[in-house]
Design a protein around this motif. Structure first.
Motif, PDB file in Angstrom:
ATOM      1  N   THR A   1       0.830  -1.196   0.000  1.00 49.04           N
ATOM      2  CA  THR A   1       0.000   0.000   0.000  1.00 49.04           C
ATOM      3  C   THR A   1       0.867   1.250   0.000  1.00 49.04           C
ATOM      4  O   THR A   1       2.083   1.192   0.175  1.00 49.04           O
ATOM      5  CB  THR A   1      -0.954  -0.030   1.217  1.00 49.04           C
ATOM      6  OG1 THR A   1      -1.985   0.939   1.042  1.00 49.04           O
ATOM      7  CG2 THR A   1      -0.207   0.230   2.523  1.00 49.04           C
ATOM      8  N   GLY A   2       0.215   2.404  -0.185  1.00 48.67           N
ATOM      9  CA  GLY A   2       0.923   3.669  -0.240  1.00 48.67           C
ATOM     10  C   GLY A   2       1.054   4.319   1.118  1.00 48.67           C
ATOM     11  O   GLY A   2       0.507   3.838   2.120  1.00 48.67           O
TER      12      GLY A   2
ATOM     13  N   TYR B   1      -0.975   3.565   4.537  1.00 49.20           N
ATOM     14  CA  TYR B   1      -0.262   2.953   5.660  1.00 49.20           C
ATOM     15  C   TYR B   1      -0.710   3.562   6.986  1.00 49.20           C
ATOM     16  O   TYR B   1      -0.945   2.838   7.971  1.00 49.20           O
ATOM     17  CB  TYR B   1       1.256   3.124   5.531  1.00 49.20           C
ATOM     18  CG  TYR B   1       1.949   2.867   6.848  1.00 49.20           C
ATOM     19  CD1 TYR B   1       2.024   1.573   7.371  1.00 49.20           C
ATOM     20  CD2 TYR B   1       2.446   3.918   7.623  1.00 49.20           C
ATOM     21  CE1 TYR B   1       2.597   1.334   8.617  1.00 49.20           C
ATOM     22  CE2 TYR B   1       3.019   3.688   8.865  1.00 49.20           C
ATOM     23  CZ  TYR B   1       3.091   2.393   9.352  1.00 49.20           C
ATOM     24  OH  TYR B   1       3.642   2.167  10.595  1.00 49.20           O
ATOM     25  N   VAL B   2      -0.827   4.870   7.018  1.00 47.46           N
ATOM     26  CA  VAL B   2      -1.221   5.545   8.263  1.00 47.46           C
ATOM     27  C   VAL B   2      -2.586   5.048   8.737  1.00 47.46           C
ATOM     28  O   VAL B   2      -2.814   4.829   9.927  1.00 47.46           O
ATOM     29  CB  VAL B   2      -1.218   7.074   8.065  1.00 47.46           C
ATOM     30  CG1 VAL B   2      -1.871   7.788   9.239  1.00 47.46           C
ATOM     31  CG2 VAL B   2       0.208   7.576   7.873  1.00 47.46           C
ATOM     32  N   VAL B   3      -3.504   4.842   7.780  1.00 47.15           N
ATOM     33  CA  VAL B   3      -4.833   4.333   8.125  1.00 47.15           C
ATOM     34  C   VAL B   3      -4.743   2.880   8.595  1.00 47.15           C
ATOM     35  O   VAL B   3      -5.361   2.498   9.597  1.00 47.15           O
ATOM     36  CB  VAL B   3      -5.786   4.456   6.915  1.00 47.15           C
ATOM     37  CG1 VAL B   3      -7.143   3.827   7.230  1.00 47.15           C
ATOM     38  CG2 VAL B   3      -5.961   5.916   6.525  1.00 47.15           C
TER      39      VAL B   3
ATOM     40  N   THR C   1      -5.580  -1.235  12.172  1.00 44.95           N
ATOM     41  CA  THR C   1      -5.251  -2.663  12.251  1.00 44.95           C
ATOM     42  C   THR C   1      -3.979  -2.955  13.028  1.00 44.95           C
ATOM     43  O   THR C   1      -3.709  -4.102  13.353  1.00 44.95           O
ATOM     44  CB  THR C   1      -5.067  -3.266  10.839  1.00 44.95           C
ATOM     45  OG1 THR C   1      -3.834  -2.790  10.276  1.00 44.95           O
ATOM     46  CG2 THR C   1      -6.212  -2.880   9.916  1.00 44.95           C
ATOM     47  N   ASP C   2      -3.167  -1.942  13.305  1.00 40.85           N
ATOM     48  CA  ASP C   2      -1.852  -2.121  13.934  1.00 40.85           C
ATOM     49  C   ASP C   2      -1.004  -3.124  13.153  1.00 40.85           C
ATOM     50  O   ASP C   2      -0.335  -3.999  13.709  1.00 40.85           O
ATOM     51  CB  ASP C   2      -1.990  -2.560  15.395  1.00 40.85           C
ATOM     52  CG  ASP C   2      -0.701  -2.279  16.191  1.00 40.85           C
ATOM     53  OD1 ASP C   2       0.105  -1.451  15.730  1.00 40.85           O
ATOM     54  OD2 ASP C   2      -0.516  -2.895  17.255  1.00 40.85           O
ATOM     55  N   ALA C   3      -1.044  -2.981  11.820  1.00 37.87           N
ATOM     56  CA  ALA C   3      -0.263  -3.861  10.954  1.00 37.87           C
ATOM     57  C   ALA C   3       1.231  -3.639  11.169  1.00 37.87           C
ATOM     58  O   ALA C   3       1.667  -2.586  11.628  1.00 37.87           O
ATOM     59  CB  ALA C   3      -0.628  -3.606   9.491  1.00 37.87           C
ATOM     60  N   LYS C   4       2.012  -4.645  10.791  1.00 39.53           N
ATOM     61  CA  LYS C   4       3.463  -4.612  10.992  1.00 39.53           C
ATOM     62  C   LYS C   4       4.185  -4.306   9.682  1.00 39.53           C
ATOM     63  O   LYS C   4       3.835  -4.843   8.629  1.00 39.53           O
ATOM     64  CB  LYS C   4       3.941  -5.963  11.540  1.00 39.53           C
ATOM     65  CG  LYS C   4       3.379  -6.278  12.918  1.00 39.53           C
ATOM     66  CD  LYS C   4       3.858  -7.622  13.432  1.00 39.53           C
ATOM     67  CE  LYS C   4       3.116  -8.774  12.788  1.00 39.53           C
ATOM     68  NZ  LYS C   4       3.386 -10.067  13.463  1.00 39.53           N
TER      69      LYS C   4
ATOM     70  N   ASP D   1       6.168   3.510  -0.488  1.00 39.05           N
ATOM     71  CA  ASP D   1       5.116   2.496  -0.397  1.00 39.05           C
ATOM     72  C   ASP D   1       5.650   1.398   0.522  1.00 39.05           C
ATOM     73  O   ASP D   1       6.865   1.291   0.736  1.00 39.05           O
ATOM     74  CB  ASP D   1       4.808   1.916  -1.769  1.00 39.05           C
ATOM     75  CG  ASP D   1       3.968   2.863  -2.623  1.00 39.05           C
ATOM     76  OD1 ASP D   1       3.858   4.049  -2.264  1.00 39.05           O
ATOM     77  OD2 ASP D   1       3.445   2.425  -3.659  1.00 39.05           O
ATOM     78  N   VAL D   2       4.774   0.573   1.041  1.00 36.95           N
ATOM     79  CA  VAL D   2       5.230  -0.376   2.052  1.00 36.95           C
ATOM     80  C   VAL D   2       4.444  -1.677   2.003  1.00 36.95           C
ATOM     81  O   VAL D   2       3.253  -1.686   1.692  1.00 36.95           O
ATOM     82  CB  VAL D   2       5.131   0.260   3.465  1.00 36.95           C
ATOM     83  CG1 VAL D   2       3.687   0.511   3.859  1.00 36.95           C
ATOM     84  CG2 VAL D   2       5.842  -0.566   4.508  1.00 36.95           C
ATOM     85  N   LEU D   3       5.157  -2.776   2.257  1.00 37.18           N
ATOM     86  CA  LEU D   3       4.509  -4.074   2.416  1.00 37.18           C
ATOM     87  C   LEU D   3       4.248  -4.281   3.895  1.00 37.18           C
ATOM     88  O   LEU D   3       5.171  -4.180   4.725  1.00 37.18           O
ATOM     89  CB  LEU D   3       5.399  -5.193   1.879  1.00 37.18           C
ATOM     90  CG  LEU D   3       4.802  -6.611   1.970  1.00 37.18           C
ATOM     91  CD1 LEU D   3       3.606  -6.750   1.027  1.00 37.18           C
ATOM     92  CD2 LEU D   3       5.862  -7.665   1.635  1.00 37.18           C
TER      93      LEU D   3
END
Length: 294
Positions: free
Chosen positions: A88-89, A93-95, A100-103, A218-220
């Motif tokens: 995602t962008g 990511y901030v959302v 979700t507190d994704a890693k 962008d980030v995985l």
């Protein structure tokens, strides 16, 4: 008697081998991957099938592509554990981090990734201050480079969006037509938009009156339900197989060409996105100004 023992021994070894094989297959993990800016399975496969194949081979895990219609659906899917990984962008990511507190797994760099504000030569607009009291066209709501970056750029240069300038959200080609008619004074775009706009509108000489700072990568992401061991393994896969995975990303003929010249960033950190959080405050969404746990 010895022959019988040998037969029993051979059978036992064969049985253990079979059980070991079955166990190994059972332990093969499936990871479902979504990409938030690609809509539809056909488009997702066209852009990321090569990447999916190489990532599966190098990780030893079965990576499956999972289409999502929009970023809201992707957030819900990650929380429901329907997907495990999301590319995602920065704005998204901030959302994701908040909801979700994704890693973080790894960053996908985008060279010369920034937002700009452009107008036309001869328009009478020579700088951002000349936009006061006028209309500015930006891209889709939530777009990092076509909405959040240009609007923050205006704010950083002293204009209050919604007060000093009227913000409109219009497709960039439609916005240029509106600018030619004098209906809007400027358009917010990203760096990759300008060559295409110049080609599509040969009668316009564009002028960049403000350039934003480089945007975060962008980030995985991995869902919080994905184990730390799997997350660490995936991060190592990107580190050890960087060239092959970059080549696979660039097989995508359309959307993925924005990654030309990219590198993977293993040291990507949450604080890298604090400037994006400032953008959310600027557009009146302060709930995304801090990450989960603050």
């Amino acid at each position: 008697m010895n022959r019988t023992r040998r037969l029993v021994s051979i059978a036992a070894v064969a049985s253990l081998t079979l059980l070991s094989s079955i166990s190994a297959q059972a332990q093969t993990q499936t990871l479902r991957l979504a990409v938030t800016d690609i809509v539809g399975l056909e488009n997702l496969q066209r852009e990321y099938a090569g990447f999916q194949k190489i990532l599966s081979e190098k990780s030893g895990m079965a990576v499956e592509l999972f289409p999502v219609p929009n970023r809201t659906a992707a957030v819900e899917a990650l929380n429901a554990k329907k997907i495990d990984l999301v590319l995602t962008g920065p704005a998204e990511y901030v959302v994701f981090k908040k909801r979700t507190d994704a890693k973080l797994v790894v960053g996908f760099s985008r060279p010369e990734y920034y937002g700009s504000v452009v107008t036309m030569v001869g328009s009478g607009v020579d700088g951002v201050q000349d936009l006061k009291g006028k209309k500015v066209a930006l891209g889709d709501v939530g777009s990092t480079s076509r909405h959040l970056s240009p609007i923050q750029l205006l704010a950083d240069l002293g204009l209050k969006p919604g007060k000093d300038v009227q913000i409109m959200h219009i497709n960039r080609n439609v916005a240029v037509e509106a600018m030619k008619r004098g209906d809007v004074a400027a358009v917010g775009i990203n760096r990759t938009d300008l060559p295409g706009l110049a080609k599509k509108h040969p009668d316009v000489v564009f002028k960049v009156i403000a350039r934003g700072r480089d945007l975060p990568n962008d980030v995985l992401l991995a869902g919080k339900h994905v184990s730390d061991e799997v997350t660490a393994k995936m991060r190592k896969v990107f580190s050890d197989n960087s060239e092959a995975l970059i080549a696979a990303v660039l097989l995508g003929p359309d959307e993925n060409q924005k990654f030309q010249g990219m590198k993977f960033i293993p040291t990507v950190a949450d604080k890298d996105y604090d400037y994006i959080r400032r953008m959310y405050v600027t557009i009146g969404q302060p709930q995304y100004a801090a990450f989960v746990g603050d």
